[in-house]
Design an enzyme around this catalytic site. Structure first.
Site, short mmCIF file in Angstrom:
data_model
loop_
_atom_site.label_atom_id
_atom_site.label_comp_id
_atom_site.label_asym_id
_atom_site.label_seq_id
_atom_site.Cartn_x
_atom_site.Cartn_y
_atom_site.Cartn_z
N ASP A 1 0.80 -1.24 0.00
CA ASP A 1 0.00 0.00 0.00
C ASP A 1 0.83 1.29 0.00
O ASP A 1 0.57 2.20 0.81
CB ASP A 1 -0.97 0.00 1.20
CG ASP A 1 -1.98 -1.13 1.13
OD1 ASP A 1 -1.89 -1.94 0.20
OD2 ASP A 1 -2.86 -1.20 2.01
N CYS B 1 -2.39 -3.22 7.42
CA CYS B 1 -2.21 -4.04 6.22
C CYS B 1 -0.92 -4.85 6.24
O CYS B 1 -0.89 -5.98 5.76
CB CYS B 1 -2.33 -3.18 4.98
SG CYS B 1 -4.06 -2.64 4.78
N LYS C 1 -7.13 -4.75 -3.48
CA LYS C 1 -7.87 -5.32 -2.34
C LYS C 1 -8.81 -4.29 -1.75
O LYS C 1 -8.61 -3.08 -1.93
CB LYS C 1 -6.89 -5.82 -1.28
CG LYS C 1 -6.05 -4.70 -0.71
CD LYS C 1 -4.97 -5.24 0.19
CE LYS C 1 -4.16 -4.11 0.80
NZ LYS C 1 -4.92 -3.18 1.63
C1 VGL Z 1 -4.92 0.29 5.72
C2 VGL Z 1 -6.54 1.06 7.14
C3 VGL Z 1 -7.48 0.99 6.15
C4 VGL Z 1 -3.49 -0.07 5.53
C5 VGL Z 1 -5.86 0.21 4.71
O1 VGL Z 1 -3.00 -0.02 4.37
O2 VGL Z 1 -2.83 -0.40 6.52
N1 VGL Z 1 -5.28 0.71 6.93
N2 VGL Z 1 -7.13 0.56 4.93
#
Ligand code: VGL
Ligand code: ZN
Length: 212
Positions: A14, A157, A112
């Site tokens: 991410d 994540c 995702k």
């Molecule tokens: C994430 C919260 C919501 C992450 C993704 O990438 O850690 N955290 N969506």
């Protein structure tokens, strides 16, 4: 460390604008991940990146629950869900990779969190382990047995990526200096790292890879 580049994958979790300072769900100090996230790519034959990729009406967004506040915890279809600010909306600038990330060697991008009804912190499965993204099959087809994980956020994540990688039987390394966390509650990052270790992942430093 004996690094045979074949059969080892680097998973970049991410690295999208919304998780960096100035973004919708900014992780403190996340910009310190560069240039490491680029330099480490030289030590791997397989580079995989995940993207949080939500519809604008995703039910992990507080905006979809009138009367709730940001970071409230609710029950969403039977699962505990933190209510996040709107982030990583599909095709929005916040969902794009950070401009400093070198992307030319990324062989696979895993999307995702695309189902409005369920969140997906891990790039392998949704949070209920009901649907697979196909990443496990992809890695197995490539003969990969070892995964090195870094990215954002340590306590969400990255943590779920590590737990699923261990659950699927991969030898799993977490590059500690390549991870930054949200720390919604104080102690969350420490607790996440302990859970990773308890699951059998090894926490390493980037220098362990670069010096090998
Ligand atoms: C994430 C919260 C919501 C992450 C993704 O990438 O850690 N955290 N969506
Ligand atoms: Zn998300």
């Amino acid at each position: 460390m004996n690094m045979e580049p074949e059969r080892k994958a680097l998973l970049l979790v991410d690295l999208q604008n919304d998780f960096f300072p100035g973004g919708a769900l900014a992780v403190q100090k996340a910009d310190q991940i560069f240039p490491l996230a680029n330099d480490l790519q030289n030590y791997f034959s397989h580079i995989i990146a995940s993207k949080d990729w939500h519809p604008s009406t995703h039910k992990s967004f507080a905006s979809q629950h009138p009367g709730s506040a940001l970071y409230d915890i609710i029950d969403l279809n039977g699962l505990t869900q933190v209510l996040w600010p709107n982030h990583c909306v599909q095709e929005s600038p916040g969902s794009e990779f950070h401009p400093l990330l070198k992307t030319d060697r990324i062989q696979k991008i895993v999307y995702k969190g695309t189902d409005t009804e369920i969140d997906s912190y891990s790039p392998f499965f949704d949070n209920a382990h009901r649907k697979s993204t196909g990443l496990d099959n992809y890695l197995k087809e490539q003969g990969i047995q070892e995964i090195y994980i870094m990215g954002l956020a340590t306590d969400y994540c990255v943590l779920y990526s590590v737990l699923d990688a261990r659950h699927l039987g991969y030898k799993t390394y977490v590059i500690e200096d390549g991870c930054f966390g949200i720390e919604k509650n104080s102690g969350d990052i420490t607790s996440a790292k302990q859970q990773m270790k308890d699951a059998g992942a090894k926490l390493i430093q980037s220098r362990d890879i670069i010096r090998s």
